[in-house]
Design an enzyme around this catalytic site. Structure first.
Site, PDB file in Angstrom:
ATOM      1  N   SER A  83       0.849  -1.195   0.000  1.00 36.07           N
ATOM      2  CA  SER A  83       0.000   0.000   0.000  1.00 36.07           C
ATOM      3  C   SER A  83       0.879   1.238   0.000  1.00 36.07           C
ATOM      4  O   SER A  83       2.065   1.179   0.296  1.00 36.07           O
ATOM      5  CB  SER A  83      -0.914   0.019   1.228  1.00 36.07           C
ATOM      6  OG  SER A  83      -0.158   0.146   2.413  1.00 36.07           O
ATOM      7  N   GLY A 101       2.280   2.943  -2.186  1.00 40.26           N
ATOM      8  CA  GLY A 101       3.453   2.968  -3.047  1.00 40.26           C
ATOM      9  C   GLY A 101       4.652   2.205  -2.533  1.00 40.26           C
ATOM     10  O   GLY A 101       5.725   2.240  -3.143  1.00 40.26           O
ATOM     11  N   GLU A 130      -8.900   3.867  -9.412  1.00 39.03           N
ATOM     12  CA  GLU A 130      -7.866   4.711 -10.006  1.00 39.03           C
ATOM     13  C   GLU A 130      -7.744   4.481 -11.512  1.00 39.03           C
ATOM     14  O   GLU A 130      -7.776   3.336 -11.969  1.00 39.03           O
ATOM     15  CB  GLU A 130      -6.519   4.439  -9.333  1.00 39.03           C
ATOM     16  CG  GLU A 130      -6.488   4.799  -7.848  1.00 39.03           C
ATOM     17  CD  GLU A 130      -5.139   4.534  -7.225  1.00 39.03           C
ATOM     18  OE1 GLU A 130      -4.151   5.189  -7.647  1.00 39.03           O
ATOM     19  OE2 GLU A 130      -5.050   3.665  -6.344  1.00 39.03           O
ATOM     20  N   GLU A 140      -6.088   0.580 -10.619  1.00 32.85           N
ATOM     21  CA  GLU A 140      -6.269  -0.191  -9.385  1.00 32.85           C
ATOM     22  C   GLU A 140      -7.565   0.239  -8.725  1.00 32.85           C
ATOM     23  O   GLU A 140      -8.176   1.233  -9.116  1.00 32.85           O
ATOM     24  CB  GLU A 140      -5.118   0.060  -8.399  1.00 32.85           C
ATOM     25  CG  GLU A 140      -3.760  -0.391  -8.858  1.00 32.85           C
ATOM     26  CD  GLU A 140      -2.682  -0.182  -7.803  1.00 32.85           C
ATOM     27  OE1 GLU A 140      -1.637  -0.814  -7.929  1.00 32.85           O
ATOM     28  OE2 GLU A 140      -2.888   0.609  -6.857  1.00 32.85           O
ATOM     29  N   ASP A 165      -6.851   7.387   0.135  1.00 30.77           N
ATOM     30  CA  ASP A 165      -6.071   8.492   0.693  1.00 30.77           C
ATOM     31  C   ASP A 165      -6.243   9.783  -0.101  1.00 30.77           C
ATOM     32  O   ASP A 165      -6.344  10.868   0.478  1.00 30.77           O
ATOM     33  CB  ASP A 165      -4.587   8.113   0.834  1.00 30.77           C
ATOM     34  CG  ASP A 165      -3.956   7.538  -0.418  1.00 30.77           C
ATOM     35  OD1 ASP A 165      -4.613   7.535  -1.485  1.00 30.77           O
ATOM     36  OD2 ASP A 165      -2.805   7.072  -0.338  1.00 30.77           O
ATOM     37  N   THR A 166      -6.318   9.691  -1.434  1.00 31.40           N
ATOM     38  CA  THR A 166      -6.524  10.912  -2.219  1.00 31.40           C
ATOM     39  C   THR A 166      -7.870  11.558  -1.914  1.00 31.40           C
ATOM     40  O   THR A 166      -8.063  12.757  -2.126  1.00 31.40           O
ATOM     41  CB  THR A 166      -6.440  10.629  -3.730  1.00 31.40           C
ATOM     42  OG1 THR A 166      -7.479   9.720  -4.093  1.00 31.40           O
ATOM     43  CG2 THR A 166      -5.098  10.036  -4.102  1.00 31.40           C
ATOM     44  N   ARG A 210       3.329   9.552   6.419  1.00 29.12           N
ATOM     45  CA  ARG A 210       2.292  10.580   6.375  1.00 29.12           C
ATOM     46  C   ARG A 210       1.785  10.834   7.794  1.00 29.12           C
ATOM     47  O   ARG A 210       1.212   9.968   8.428  1.00 29.12           O
ATOM     48  CB  ARG A 210       1.156  10.114   5.466  1.00 29.12           C
ATOM     49  CG  ARG A 210       0.205  11.179   5.034  1.00 29.12           C
ATOM     50  CD  ARG A 210      -0.616  10.730   3.846  1.00 29.12           C
ATOM     51  NE  ARG A 210      -1.341   9.504   4.097  1.00 29.12           N
ATOM     52  CZ  ARG A 210      -1.551   8.543   3.189  1.00 29.12           C
ATOM     53  NH1 ARG A 210      -1.061   8.679   1.981  1.00 29.12           N
ATOM     54  NH2 ARG A 210      -2.241   7.469   3.483  1.00 29.12           N
TER      55      ARG A 210
END
Length: 387
Positions: A149, A151, A257, A269, A276-277, A355
């Site tokens: 997850s 990236g 996505e 995906e 998150d976006t 994050r």
């Protein structure tokens, strides 16, 4: 009041718990470490390794929840099928969680079963087979662990010298016990979007206005809503999202996505949960944010429409190093800024690029989305995570 067992207690789970608390639901937050963000606002919490099937079984038996809501990838997802057989309600469904936790299953479903347009791809289980896959796909190409997850473990291969490094990095970033990777041809896209899609127990599938985003190291840095795109491309993305979510079954919000290039829209995906976006929706860009939409779909509450109320953007606050007691400086600057807000996630530790918070900005519908996004980026850059 329903009892919700939340499997994964990160920042997205925290906002989901807050939404659930506002509607009087009872939540048990679960993660692999104590004091995770969602644990701080839930009624109860549990600390287990969710890749341990027996520990997961014991947890279900202990709490007998009305809803099991996965929020992360690192779960023994095949156990969810058994829970459904026992009468438990898995969100959106055991099939959805099982397929989307593994890039191989979801890519084959999209490309082979549903005939959705995707990048050319191969799989590899070793550095040697990765070299063969790269030769077939061509360079540049992208390598991703099948289970990861944000990236983690993702890299781009530009030369033959990158192959061994890409394999090693993929194994470092892989979650669970799956060593396999997917190798994708590099799409020359103009932009990428997340299309938040809401499926309902007894209602129409709804779509949020598209969210644009920029990534680094495979992880999002800024997102904005709405993303500018043609009506034809948006319709294509909606049709694809409707097909894949219907095939996976269940009710909830999905982060689907897409890449958009000169030659059309490519499915990339999807995640069967808040994305998150989609934290940009915390700027009240919509009549319901993504966490409220997910909860309402989970509970079977009817959602009649999703409306865009104002434009908005989000930008992440990242840690630069390791700390057992991270603190923040210059928050006052963000607090004093107009048409902006922020969230600090309350993560107990930091590491490079973790994050730790997010800044959101907004303005009226007739304003500039690029200016709002730049403002979010500049404000987030002023916050420093102290070690």
């Amino acid at each position: 009041m329903s009892k919700i067992l939340l499997l994964g207690a990160g920042e997205l789970g925290k906002e989901f718990v807050i939404a659930a608390q506002r509607l009087g639901q009872y939540v048990i937050a679960v993660d692999s470490y104590p004091n995770a963000p969602a644990m701080q606002v839930a009624h109860e919490f549990e600390v287990i390794n969710m890749l341990d099937g027996e520990a997961l079984d014991a947890l279900i038996e202990k709490h007998t929840p009305d809803y099991i809501v996965p929020e992360i990838e690192a779960i023994r997802t095949e156990r969810l099928y058994e829970y459904e057989k026992q009468g438990y309600h898995v969100i959106p469904s055991a099939k959805a969680a099982n397929y989307t936790m593994n890039r191989k299953a979801i890519r084959d479903l999209a490309a082979k079963d549903l005939n959705l347009k995707t990048a050319a791809y191969r799989y590899a289980t070793s550095a040697a087979s990765l070299k063969k896959a790269v030769a077939e796909i061509g360079m540049p190409c992208v390598v991703k662990p099948l289970m990861s997850s944000s990236g983690k473990g993702q890299s781009t291969i530009k030369t033959a010298a990158d192959i061994e490094k890409a394999w090693d990095y993929s194994q470092e970033g892989s979650r669970g016990d799956v060593a396999e990777v997917i190798v994708e041809s590099f799409i020359n896209f103009n932009y990428e979007i997340t299309l938040l899609t809401v499926t309902q127990q007894n209602g129409n599938t709804l779509f949020c206005p598209p969210i644009g985003h920029r990534q680094e190291r495979g992880d999002y840095q800024e997102s904005w809503q709405p993303a500018a795109m043609s009506a034809a491309h948006l319709q294509t993305a909606q049709d694809m999202a409707a097909k894949v979510t219907a095939a996976l079954t269940g009710a909830g919000i999905w982060g689907v996505e897409f890449f958009v290039g000169d030659d059309g829209v490519y499915f990339s995906e999807l995640s069967p949960r808040p994305h998150d976006t989609g934290m940009v929706t915390l700027a009240n860009t919509q009549n319901f944010n993504e966490f409220e939409l997910h909860l309402r779909a989970v509970l079977g509450l009817p959602i009649s429409e999703i409306t865009l109320e104002r434009i908005g953007a989000s930008a992440v606050i990242l840690a630069k190093g390791n700390s057992e007691n991270p603190t923040f400086t210059n928050i006052e600057t963000v607090a004093a800024a107009t048409k902006s807000d922020f969230r600090l996630f309350g993560k107990p530790t930091s590491r490079p690029y973790r994050r730790m918070g997010v800044v959101v900005t907004y303005d009226s519908l007739d304003c500039s989305i690029s200016e709002v996004t730049q403002r979010a980026k500049e404000l987030a850059a002023q916050v420093e995570v102290k070690l």
